[in-house]
Write an enzyme that holds these catalytic residues in place. Structure first.
Site: not given
Ligand SMILES: Cc1cc2nc3c(=O)[nH]c(=O)nc-3n(C[C@H](O)[C@H](O)[C@H](O)COP(=O)(O)O)c2cc1C
Length: 370
Positions: A80, A128, A130, A156, A267, A270, A298, A302
């Protein structure tokens, strides 16, 4: 010359340039961030077994994905309000997707409309969804996605309620911004970002407003259930991906319901600080759904070596999020291109070290049992 040679370079530079509120929105995680760090540590502690004297001159990092060939072994996970990192972030992500034939996830809470994104991405965009607490408004979004040519819908499911992210809360992060003395001071201390953002207009939730009504980023989505997933599966004729799955039982049930792929994800840490590290869930879910069922991954990737590890543990495709926003905040479009070159080179060099020529060759054999 770019100063980005790793994902941590991008993060460090972004931290200097972004207002604290925006940096903490992007970088933040649930609770104290222990769950997010634990996953990255588990990923880092996986060891890869080098193999020598295989001719690895001709290597490819491309991956087959829903009948297309992605030129990179990772896609862009939906986020977002990407334009908070830089006013043209969505446009650059879409262009990258078009150039590399990789999917750009277009969030329900995107800062550019889903119609514009698929056009700029030349079709390489996945919408995606929501669930917004109301089935009709979700179906209306799905209809818009279908009408504008999306072939893949990502539902999601790991946000029944938006996780408490204290770093956001402390900064008073809200969409649209609520400007108080702390935010004014923050923006004044980061004039380059502030002037740039002022010049291009404050980023908005571009899929909403006017005839499309309002969207509350933190609204409850607790009403979503298996019945809703079933209805969406029946009505959506394209590829359906369910994102945010950490349980084998849930993944197996989705497979039986005809979901085309499951995206194993926390997520990015998060949502639930105490969730198990998704890289460990990926292994269990792969064992449960069998070798042939498409699994995406995901959270916490890194480096190119991390991407190779995701494939080794059981992923069929990988996605990245935060590092891409940081690269754009640090060095604009060039930063994004540079970071992708870094990740591509790291993945290719890792393949060479493992004695492999393609991402397809990666299997659990490359994981050292230590
Ligand atoms: C700033 C930000 C916004 C996000 N917004 C969404 C979203 O709207 N929809 C969604 O499914 N995931 C969202 N995510 C989660 C990402 O898609 C991804 O699952 C997560 O960030 C893990 O990847 P990372 O460790 O590479 O950041 C967001 C992540 C970030 C950092």
């Amino acid at each position: 010359m770019s100063s980005i040679h790793t994902c941590s370079d991008a993060r460090r530079l972004a931290k200097q340039r972004l207002p604290w509120m925006v940096f903490d929105y992007i970088d933040g995680a649930a609770g104290d961030g222990f769950g997010e760090r634990l996953n990255r540590e588990r990923l880092r502690s996986l060891r890869l077994q080098p193999r020598v004297l295989n001719n690895v001159e001709k290597r490819s990092i491309s991956v087959e994905l829903f009948g297309d060939t992605a030129a990179l072994p990772f896609g862009i996970s939906p986020m977002g309000m990407c334009n908070l990192s830089s006013p043209h972030a969505d446009k650059w992500l879409a262009k990258l997707a078009a150039d590399k034939h990789i999917p750009v996830g277009v969030s329900t809470a995107a800062s550019t409309s889903l119609e514009n994104m698929i056009e700029m991405a030349e079709g390489y965009a996945w919408f995606q969804l929501y669930f917004s607490g109301n089935e009709d408004s979700s179906q209306a979004l799905i209809k818009r996605a279908e009408d504008s040519g999306y072939k893949t819908l990502v539902m999601t499911v790991d946000v029944p309620e938006v996780g408490r992210r204290p770093r956001e809360l402390r900064r008073g992060f809200k969409m649209p911004f609520k400007m108080g003395p702390a935010q004014i001071f923050d923006f004044a201390m980061h004039p380059r970002w502030s002037i740039n953002t002022l010049l291009h207009g404050r980023p908005e939730l571009a899929n909403f407003g006017g005839k499309y009504g309002a969207f509350e980023r933190t609204a409850s989505r607790a009403g979503a259930d298996w019945n809703l997933l079933d209805k969406i599966r029946q009505s959506w004729k394209g590829n359906l991906v369910v994102k945010g799955v950490l349980s084998s039982e849930d993944a197996v049930r989705m497979k039986t319901m005809g979901v085309d792929a499951v995206q194993v994800s926390s997520h990015g840490g998060r949502q639930l600080e105490s969730a198990p590290p998704p890289i460990e869930c990926l292994k269990r879910i792969r064992d449960a759904v069998g070798d042939d069922y498409p699994l995406f991954f995901d959270s916490g990737l890194r480096s190119g070596e991390d991407i190779v590890k995701a494939y080794a543990v059981g992923a069929d495709f990988a996605f990245m999020a935060r590092p891409l926003l940081f690269a754009m905040a640090a060095e604009g479009e060039q930063g994004l291109v540079q970071l992708c070159e870094v990740l591509a080179a790291e993945s290719s060099i890792a393949l060479a070290q493992l004695g492999l020529c393609s991402i397809d060759d990666i299997g659990s054999q490359v994981l050292h049992p230590s």
